[in-house]
Design an enzyme around this catalytic site. Structure first.
Site, PDB file in Angstrom:
ATOM      1  CG  HIS A  67      -3.953  -1.215  -1.791  1.00 43.13           C
ATOM      2  ND1 HIS A  67      -4.576  -0.020  -2.092  1.00 43.13           N
ATOM      3  CD2 HIS A  67      -3.626  -1.146  -0.481  1.00 43.13           C
ATOM      4  CE1 HIS A  67      -4.606   0.743  -1.023  1.00 43.13           C
ATOM      5  NE2 HIS A  67      -4.033   0.080  -0.024  1.00 43.13           N
ATOM      6  CB  SER A  73      -0.950  -0.006   1.191  1.00 41.24           C
ATOM      7  OG  SER A  73      -0.240  -0.251   2.381  1.00 41.24           O
ATOM      8  CE  LYS A  85      -7.417  -0.204   1.118  1.00 40.03           C
ATOM      9  NZ  LYS A  85      -6.698  -1.153   1.940  1.00 40.03           N
TER      10      LYS A  85
HETATM   11  C1  LIG Z   1      -6.840  -1.394   3.391  1.00 38.39           C
HETATM   12  C2  LIG Z   1      -6.226  -2.665   3.759  1.00 38.39           C
HETATM   13  C3  LIG Z   1      -6.826  -3.512   4.681  1.00 38.39           C
HETATM   14  C4  LIG Z   1      -8.067  -3.120   5.438  1.00 38.39           C
HETATM   15  O1  LIG Z   1      -9.223  -3.357   4.717  1.00 38.39           O
HETATM   16  P1  LIG Z   1     -10.599  -2.864   5.352  1.00 38.39           P
HETATM   17  O2  LIG Z   1     -11.623  -3.691   4.647  1.00 38.39           O
HETATM   18  O3  LIG Z   1     -10.726  -1.411   5.087  1.00 38.39           O
HETATM   19  O4  LIG Z   1     -10.539  -3.175   6.817  1.00 38.39           O
HETATM   20  C5  LIG Z   1      -6.247  -4.738   4.924  1.00 38.39           C
HETATM   21  N1  LIG Z   1      -5.104  -5.110   4.305  1.00 38.39           N
HETATM   22  C6  LIG Z   1      -4.488  -4.309   3.430  1.00 38.39           C
HETATM   23  C7  LIG Z   1      -3.231  -4.789   2.744  1.00 38.39           C
HETATM   24  C8  LIG Z   1      -5.012  -3.048   3.131  1.00 38.39           C
HETATM   25  O5  LIG Z   1      -4.389  -2.244   2.261  1.00 38.39           O
END
Ligand SMILES: *Cc1c(COP(=O)(O)O)cnc(C)c1O
Length: 393
Positions: free
Chosen positions: A209, A181, A240
């Site tokens: 992502h 990320s 996302k």
């Molecule tokens: C954003 C993210 C999460 C969290 O996801 P949510 O559904 O918003 O809790 C988990 N792992 C990674 C690698 C992320 O980038």
């Protein structure tokens, strides 16, 4: 009341180091032309990669589900009845992922925090990429298993750790993000899989992502490498690119049953409002029927990155829509972000401890809904301010 003065003191200490978070108030949907703190800005930091969060089909699906099923689902699904709508989504997701089965979890964070400590415990070993997401780290902390890290995206180093430590462990779990990320690089899953399988280790990929971004129809990083039905655990998010909310665990039937019966975040926390499931289904349908969103996301990504590099900016090892503009010192990253905001471009600084001290950056997220003139507007701002701050010449 107890002495709570530490609350304000600790926030003050963060503020003095410029490590505190402040609200930017988003007064519009999360769209390219957004309103933030009373100002019209170009949104360049949302994870809404495909513009689905404000898509009419997701909104219509949510409204219809509210009319049919209500605003909430009543409880923990395992305790008070799992709504058929959620089960339909799980079937649809498993088909989309080409897996045997999928479980919808509250969030991606909850999927990691609930599942990792059940997969491995005392006498087991977890090996994690050193740059894994915080929710994997918290899942690891909740486990009694021994822990080790391997160098970022380095399967040779993973092999070294396995050679050293795997023999004495009952079970070994190798965890990695699919797309990282902060840097926007992609895990070398082929090499990781081949090293891990030589030791019979379980491979666990968090593709938050990569979902909706990588692979054919946005099926994820595992599909990008054609490793479906080889990687053991595929975890991700609907918050996302999917533009909605929630997480999932996908793999063999037994993995779903296991998670359903053992994950504490799953068993002790309520299910989503039904409107969320309906929106996620609409996202999957869009991914399957309208390839143009994914194509535009990648076209925008290639154009934006190429132009930034031509101007002399350092975008690190990114190969995905996550585009870090690495400037070095935190103060410079803060300054760049502030000046961009003044010029109508919204992208936030990412500084230590989220990245190394000398790797502070402004992180730009590409988006399918950005037009070419939006991109040129942003690039122009980066060029002018980059020169003004002597980041580029
Ligand atoms: C954003 C993210 C999460 C969290 O996801 P949510 O559904 O918003 O809790 C988990 N792992 C990674 C690698 C992320 O980038």
């Amino acid at each position: 009341m107890a002495d709570l003065s530490f609350l304000a003191q600790e926030v003050k200490a963060l503020r003095e180091k410029k490590l505190d978070w402040r609200h930017y108030t988003l007064e519009s949907p999360s769209v390219p032309h957004a309103q933030v703190n009373g100002k019209n800005v170009l949104m360049l930091c949302s994870n809404n990669y495909l513009g689905f969060a404000n898509h009419p089909k997701l909104k219509a699906a949510a409204k219809q589900a509210i009319d049919q099923y209500g605003a909430g689902n009543g409880s923990v699904p395992a305790i008070a009845g799992t709504m058929d709508l959620m089960l339909t989504l799980e079937e649809k997701l498993a088909k989309f992922k080409r897996s045997e089965a999928a479980l919808v979890t509250q969030t991606g964070f909850a999927a990691n925090a609930g599942l990792i400590p059940q997969l491995v415990g005392k006498g087991d070993l977890i090996i994690s990429d050193e740059l894994n997401h915080g929710s994997i780290i918290d899942g690891v902390r909740l486990s009694q298993a021994d822990r080790a890290v391997f160098k970022h995206a380095d399967a040779t180093d993973l092999d070294r750790v396995l050679k050293e430590k795997a023999k004495t462990a009952r079970r070994v779990l190798v965890c990695t993000d699919g797309v990282f990320s902060m840097d926007g690089d992609v895990a070398p899953l082929k090499e990781i899989y081949s090293v891990a399988s030589a030791y019979d280790a379980i491979v666990y990929v968090d593709d938050a992502h990569g979902d909706g971004v990588m692979g054919p129809e946005g099926r994820g990083t595992i599909h990008h490498y054609h490793l479906e039905n080889q990687i053991d655990v595929d975890v991700g998010t609907f918050s996302k690119a999917f533009g909605a909310f929630g997480g999932y665990v996908s793999g063999i039937h037994a993995l779903k049953e296991f998670t359903f019966n053992k994950s504490r975040t799953w068993l002790l926390s309520a299910g989503h409002p039904p409107s969320v499931w309906a929106s996620v289904m609409a996202s999957i349908e869009l991914l399957e029927s309208e390839p143009q969103h994914l194509k535009t996301l990648w076209d925008n990504t290639h154009y934006f990155k190429k132009r930034l590099r031509e101007m002399g900016f350092n975008t690190g090892r990114s190969t995905t829509p996550i585009t870090p503009v690495i400037v070095g010192e935190s103060a410079v990253a803060h300054h760049l972000s502030q000046r961009l905001f003044q010029e109508g471009v919204f992208a936030l600084p990412i500084v230590f401890p989220m990245v190394a001290r000398d790797q502070a950056r402004v992180r730009v997220m590409m988006n399918a809904a950005l037009s070419r003139s939006d991109l040129d507007f942003a690039l122009n701002a980066f060029e002018n301010i980059g020169k003004e701050l002597q980041i580029v010449s």
